[in-house]
Design an enzyme around this catalytic site. Structure first.
Site, PDB file in Angstrom:
ATOM      1  N   GLY A 118       0.807  -1.211   0.000  1.00 54.81           N
ATOM      2  CA  GLY A 118       0.000   0.000   0.000  1.00 54.81           C
ATOM      3  C   GLY A 118       0.839   1.258   0.000  1.00 54.81           C
ATOM      4  O   GLY A 118       1.985   1.268   0.449  1.00 54.81           O
TER       5      GLY A 118
ATOM      6  N   GLU B  10       5.192  -5.585   8.122  1.00 51.52           N
ATOM      7  CA  GLU B  10       4.282  -4.693   8.835  1.00 51.52           C
ATOM      8  C   GLU B  10       4.616  -4.512  10.311  1.00 51.52           C
ATOM      9  O   GLU B  10       4.351  -3.448  10.884  1.00 51.52           O
ATOM     10  CB  GLU B  10       2.835  -5.198   8.685  1.00 51.52           C
ATOM     11  CG  GLU B  10       2.234  -4.957   7.309  1.00 51.52           C
ATOM     12  CD  GLU B  10       2.661  -5.978   6.273  1.00 51.52           C
ATOM     13  OE1 GLU B  10       2.253  -5.847   5.106  1.00 51.52           O
ATOM     14  OE2 GLU B  10       3.415  -6.924   6.632  1.00 51.52           O
TER      15      GLU B  10
ATOM     16  N   GLY C 175       0.428  -5.244   0.443  1.00 50.15           N
ATOM     17  CA  GLY C 175      -0.711  -5.298  -0.463  1.00 50.15           C
ATOM     18  C   GLY C 175      -0.390  -5.915  -1.801  1.00 50.15           C
ATOM     19  O   GLY C 175      -1.271  -6.475  -2.463  1.00 50.15           O
TER      20      GLY C 175
ATOM     21  N   ASP D 130      -1.413  -8.029   7.012  1.00 50.00           N
ATOM     22  CA  ASP D 130      -2.834  -8.243   6.743  1.00 50.00           C
ATOM     23  C   ASP D 130      -3.039  -8.717   5.297  1.00 50.00           C
ATOM     24  O   ASP D 130      -2.337  -9.603   4.845  1.00 50.00           O
ATOM     25  CB  ASP D 130      -3.637  -6.975   7.053  1.00 50.00           C
ATOM     26  CG  ASP D 130      -3.220  -5.777   6.214  1.00 50.00           C
ATOM     27  OD1 ASP D 130      -2.046  -5.699   5.799  1.00 50.00           O
ATOM     28  OD2 ASP D 130      -4.065  -4.902   5.962  1.00 50.00           O
TER      29      ASP D 130
END
Length: 375
Positions: free
Chosen positions: A66, A138, A115, A146
């Site tokens: 991301g 992360e 992502g 995630d």
């Protein structure tokens, strides 16, 4: 750069090639890009003329994940509903990729992180190459891995997923192949030829596609391959708590002063204590859940991380790594023993908000046996 040029599409008979096109940003995914990808995935699934989708990145990376600066700025300006919308779009895209009825081939050249992993590692065919580097970093950002990672990391052999998710360890293409994150390895100089062969075949038959990719040779693992450490990883990362994992690694270091063990201990002690405890619990629980359950739960956790009620580690990690670049984050709480079970429980419980709604994933029908196995 206009939105239409950030995600490029090439049509070759019944094949659609989607190219992430922000090379200067290493194809970091903005909300606009993810919205466009979601639109394309939905349209191609309904289009009977489309048999195969190829996803790749322009430049040196597939995608580093991301667009964190854009996410942070958006969070500061956005309402809670707007923040939730960002994760709804991303996780719905991840879910479609995981349960897609058409064949998706991801060509994973260069960096594949966050992502970028979410939109590729859930698909049917994941092709890596000589310069592929995968990581879920992360916890170093004060968050947790995630985008469906609680599903795909939890299904790696032994406790390798806990190792990768907690430490942010980088894996090369050969390591991704042997642990199951990738399905095929193709030498970098042959990657374009593979893409041409897939387009020429013009087929959505998984057996035909598999045979085409298998025409290319597999790699040899390096002598210092992390997967060769699986026995030690299982012995240490199978422990019940993060504290016990670190203690087991320290005992290994006492018996064998090994650079890899020392790096692993250092990595765990440097990242967010809260992020570590969230990641360990959610990877463990992910083993017994389908991809939809994993994403719905990750949605709750992500929204709470952004609310920063108990912990602002995500914003501190961003400051340390991307703003001041001092690489010296001040985590709060600062130590694992200060992160109570009650705090971890908070991240897994529904939000105490009368307007809160869980992630609403699309109803899937006419799925392939491959997709059904992930539900």
């Amino acid at each position: 750069m206009a939105l239409t040029s950030q995600v490029l599409v090439t049509q070759n008979s019944d094949v659609r090639t989607i190219k992430l096109n922000r090379p200067k940003q290493l194809n970091a995914l903005s909300l606009e890009m993810e919205s466009r990808l979601l639109e394309l995935f939905r349209a191609y699934e309904e289009d009977h003329s489309v048999k195969l989708i190829i996803v790749k990145g322009e430049g040196k990376a597939f995608s580093v994940g991301g667009d964190i600066p854009a996410v942070i700025n958006g969070i500061k300006c956005a309402s809670s509903k707007q923040r939730e919308s960002f994760f709804q779009t991303a996780y719905t895209l991840n879910y479609l990729s995981a349960t897609y009825t058409k064949i998706q081939v991801s060509l994973l050249k260069g960096l594949v992180m966050g992502g970028g992993a979410g939109i590729s590692l859930q698909g049917r065919f994941r092709v890596v190459t000589d310069n592929t580097v995968f990581a879920m970093p992360e916890t170093a950002l004060g968050s947790f891995p995630d985008v469906g990672a609680s599903y795909f990391l939890s299904r790696l052999p032994g406790f390798f997923g806990e190792y990768v998710g907690l430490t942010g360890a980088r894996l090369d293409g050969a390591e991704m192949l042997v642990c199951g994150l990738a399905t095929h390895f193709v030498p970098l100089e042959k990657l374009s030829s593979l893409e041409d062969a897939l387009c020429k075949a013009n087929s959505g038959d998984p057996e035909i596609i598999d045979n085409i990719i298998h025409d290319f040779k597999n790699p040899k693992l390096k002598e210092n391959n992390q997967y060769f450490r699986l026995i030690t990883i299982d012995r240490c990362f199978s422990k019940r708590t993060v504290e016990e994992i670190i203690s087991a690694l320290e005992k290994e270091a006492d018996r064998n002063m090994d650079d890899w063990i020392l790096w692993t201990i250092k990595a765990l002690k440097k990242v967010s204590p809260t992020g570590l405890k969230i990641a360990l619990r959610y990877i463990r629980e992910g083993r017994f859940q389908g991809v939809a359950q994993c994403l719905i739960r990750e949605y709750i956790i992500s929204c709470k991380v952004m609310q920063a009620v108990y912990c602002r580690d995500f914003f501190e990690g961003y400051r340390s790594l991307m703003i001041d670049k001092d690489k010296n984050p001040k985590w709060e709480p600062s130590k694992l023993e200060f992160v109570s079970d009650d705090v971890v429980d908070y991240y897994f419980a529904p939000l105490d908000d009368q307007d809160w709604q869980d992630l609403k994933l699309p109803i899937r029908s006419n799925l392939t046996s491959y997709a059904i196995s992930k539900l």
